[in-house]
Design an enzyme around this catalytic site. Structure first.
Site, PDB file in Angstrom:
ATOM      1  N   ASP A   1       6.685   8.271  -0.163  1.00  0.00           N
ATOM      2  CA  ASP A   1       8.091   8.647  -1.169  1.00  0.00           C
ATOM      3  C   ASP A   1       8.496   8.543   0.837  1.00  0.00           C
ATOM      4  O   ASP A   1       8.072   8.636   1.925  1.00  0.00           O
ATOM      5  CB  ASP A   1       7.970   9.871  -1.247  1.00  0.00           C
ATOM      6  CG  ASP A   1       9.604  10.148  -1.509  1.00  0.00           C
ATOM      7  OD1 ASP A   1      10.692   9.245  -2.150  1.00  0.00           O
ATOM      8  OD2 ASP A   1      10.151  11.521  -1.546  1.00  0.00           O
TER       9      ASP A   1
ATOM     10  N   HIS B   1       9.744  -1.193   1.404  1.00  0.00           N
ATOM     11  CA  HIS B   1       8.246  -1.163   0.114  1.00  0.00           C
ATOM     12  C   HIS B   1       7.608  -2.569   0.951  1.00  0.00           C
ATOM     13  O   HIS B   1       6.809  -1.966   0.841  1.00  0.00           O
ATOM     14  CB  HIS B   1       8.811  -2.352  -1.328  1.00  0.00           C
ATOM     15  CG  HIS B   1       9.998  -0.921  -2.187  1.00  0.00           C
ATOM     16  ND1 HIS B   1      10.083   0.498  -1.889  1.00  0.00           N
ATOM     17  CD2 HIS B   1      11.523  -1.460  -2.534  1.00  0.00           C
ATOM     18  CE1 HIS B   1      10.225   0.569  -3.092  1.00  0.00           C
ATOM     19  NE2 HIS B   1      12.104  -0.225  -3.380  1.00  0.00           N
TER      20      HIS B   1
ATOM     21  N   LEU C   1     -15.334   2.960  -0.611  1.00  0.00           N
ATOM     22  CA  LEU C   1     -13.769   3.863  -1.288  1.00  0.00           C
ATOM     23  C   LEU C   1     -13.467   2.880  -2.092  1.00  0.00           C
ATOM     24  O   LEU C   1     -13.622   2.217  -2.822  1.00  0.00           O
ATOM     25  CB  LEU C   1     -12.939   3.243  -0.110  1.00  0.00           C
ATOM     26  CG  LEU C   1     -11.833   3.935   0.044  1.00  0.00           C
ATOM     27  CD1 LEU C   1     -11.936   5.683   0.221  1.00  0.00           C
ATOM     28  CD2 LEU C   1     -10.609   3.258   0.824  1.00  0.00           C
TER      29      LEU C   1
END
Length: 228
Positions: free
Chosen positions: A16, A33, A126
């Site tokens: 956020d 972004h 991962l």
């Protein structure tokens, strides 16, 4: 750094603050972004260094379609570019998977998602789960309908868990940036016993040191799972 035994297996991020970061710098939202995408790479690098095995990123929610066409277009372009980068670099240590509904995502995005997910990885360090066109209530509804369609008369909690988009370990830690303190329809089923970490840092400013701070805070907590 927290002791190795206290490193969370799975961290989920509500990313956020991209818009506010851009606004604070008098830049268009798209720039926020773009900078946020760099934080994604920083988080991936930090996870590999610390030994976190799973990362889930709330990349695009089902509610994000309510945003302006201009912003949605910019987000899709950035997503396409990010997927191209993942495919090109093909890090053998990182396996990419996706959570969310495919419709109404653009066909070119879906093709790149499929290509990225199909790259075979042997024992990746991962697993990076990108939640795209994701909503937790929709995920639970889809899981229940899937079980009903299979002929189930009675449904157990474990069966619902198994029918979710990806049967990953539940997140040990959920991190939300930018100072907001809510889940926003993210991993509602899986978050039943997750620890939460809220930070005022805006997502584009969230880097490796902030990741480590979150992990260290997690390491200081005692998880009881309702037992005492």
């Amino acid at each position: 750094m927290a002791e190795k035994k206290n490193i969370p297996t799975h961290i989920a991020f509500i990313m956020d603050g991209n818009g506010r970061w851009a606004q604070n710098k008098n830049l268009p939202k798209a720039k926020g972004h773009e900078e946020g995408a760099r934080s994604v790479q920083a988080v991936v690098n930090a996870a590999l260094k610390t030994g976190v095995k799973y990362i889930t990123l709330y990349a695009f929610s089902t509610e994000n379609w309510k945003r302006s066409k201009t912003e949605i277009s910019a987000l899709m372009k950035l997503l396409s570019k990010t997927l191209d980068k993942f495919i090109k670099e093909d890090d053998p240590k990182v396996k990419i998977i996706f959570s969310g509904r495919r419709e109404p995502l653009p066909q070119d995005i879906l093709a790149k998602m499929d290509k990225a997910a199909q790259i075979k990885k042997d024992n990746p360090a991962l697993v990076l789960n990108l939640a795209i066109n994701y909503g937790a209530r929709q995920e639970i509804t889809d899981a229940v309908n899937k079980l009903i369609d299979s002929g189930k008369k009675e449904i157990t909690q474990q069966e619902i868990s198994d029918a979710l988009y990806n049967n990953l370990p539940e997140p040990d830690l959920i991190v939300r940036t930018s100072g907001e303190q809510r889940l926003s329809n993210f991993l509602l089923w899986q978050a039943a016993y997750s620890e939460f970490y809220f930070t005022p840092v805006l997502w584009p400013d969230f880097k490796e040191e902030h990741f480590i701070q979150a992990v260290e805070e997690y390491g200081r907590r005692q998880r009881r799972f309702g037992g005492r």
